[in-house]
Design a protein around this motif. Structure first.
Motif: not given
Ligand code: M6R
Length: 365
Positions: A78-102
């Protein structure tokens, strides 16, 4: 349809399914190896998750930064939007979720996809999260009905360890293979270690009875054990409604220790490292534990069975096999904490499967 079988609650049934979960999640080995080989140059890893999945992600951060040295952070979805400017093409974002629907995680994924590569570690194979990322790892915990995540947490951790093991092999020219073998051997023995831990339930019932009426609990640990303390604290809050807080051992001295008085229970997760390795900062944790005790707090330590020093310093010691390699301690030391939360909930006459105000999946923001 899922049945409780011989159990009164899904939560305890699912904790008892953890040995089987280990077996199932390890089946992802080949897929994880393939994915890691396809990732290309990764300069930064950014885990994104909520709740228990957030705690699993923190274990990933400790492992990746200590063993491989790739800068890694963990962002609450829920806080991710504030960090978007730090992402580059060599960043890997790893999403962890039991449900996959949060909802918060799905929202964050939409943003991440515009900037970097995405990977998910999910339990529900056909979920939105699994379908929308570049790469997906299935945790294979099977269906989890209890609101409190238990076996799914173990399965997430196993997939994270597999991911780290293959990443280590690919990134560390010198000691990569040694660490890879160490993690893999430990994972091979994990099922048996968890089977051994489950009967501690009887001991834990007594501790639960003793502390069921307290107003507040603290959970402390350092290094790789810190996420375990956080998860133990979340489990207790969720299903027993007791106020619980977790702190990194060192940070506890910077204020919260003022709240310690006679009889306040403080759970300390303190696996002893053979050669006092970096993973759990044993000596430093022991110092904090002594400070708690000297102020009248009750120390409930989760440590090794051969740790005589710890036994003499704690009010209660829940002990685990000393043969568990500290590198995989998050996978084992959390089990007694799940059992403790479950039994405190029962001792208070609550329904651990259906805590008030909570749903299995927070699908709206
Ligand atoms: O399905 P997810 O893993 O994305 O759910 C995230 C959290 O809502 C979840 O882990 C929650 O904290 C659990 N009820 C914890 O036991």
């Amino acid at each position: 349809m899922d049945e409780k079988g011989n159990y009164d609650y899904f939560t305890i049934k699912e904790i008892n399914e953890e040995p089987k979960t280990v077996e199932n999640s390890l089946k992802e080995k080949e897929n994880v190896e393939k994915i890691v080989s396809q990732l290309g140059d990764i300069e930064r890893i950014c885990f994104v998750a909520c709740g228990t999945s957030y705690h699993a992600s923190l274990v990933g951060k400790y492992l990746i930064e200590e063993l491989i040295g790739i800068p890694t952070e963990v962002i609450i979805a829920s806080e991710f939007a504030h960090s978007v400017n730090t992402l580059t093409k060599n960043t890997l974002s790893v999403f962890i979720s039991q449900s996959g629907e949060t909802a918060d995680s799905l929202e964050a994924l939409k943003l991440a996809k515009e900037h970097c590569k995405t990977l998910s570690i999910v339990n529900v194979a056909n979920s939105t999260l699994a379908n929308e990322v570049n790469y997906t790892i299935n945790t294979f915990a099977g269906s989890e009905i209890g609101i409190a995540a238990t076996k799914s947490y173990i399965s997430q951790l196993i997939c994270i360890y597999l991911f780290v093991a293959y990443l280590t092999k690919n990134n560390n020219e010198n000691d990569g293979n040694e660490i890879f073998e160490r993690i893999m051997n430990s994972l091979d023995n994990l099922k048996q270690f968890i089977e051994e831990i489950l009967p501690i339930e009887e001991e834990i019932k007594e501790i639960a009875e003793k502390y069921k009426d307290v107003n507040s609990f603290f959970f402390l640990a350092r290094g790789l054990s810190y996420p375990t303390a956080m998860e133990g604290s979340l489990k207790l809050k969720e299903i027993s409604y007791i106020h619980a807080e977790s702190y990194a051992g060192g940070e506890f001295r910077h204020g919260p220790i003022a709240l310690i008085e006679k009889g306040v229970p403080v759970v300390v997760v303190i696996p002893k490292d053979k050669d006092n390795e970096m993973y759990n900062d044993y000596d430093k944790s022991l110092r904090v534990l002594k400070e708690v005790k000297s102020r009248g707090g009750d120390v409930i330590a989760i440590g090794r069975c051969d740790d005589e020093k710890l036994k003499s310093e704690s009010t209660e010691l829940i002990c685990l096999n000393e043969k568990i390699d500290p590198i995989i301690s998050p996978l084992t030391y959390v089990v007694p904490l799940q059992l403790l939360a479950f039994h405190i909930s029962l001792a208070k006459g609550l329904d651990p499967d259906n805590p008030k105000n909570l749903t299995k999946c927070v699908a709206n923001d």
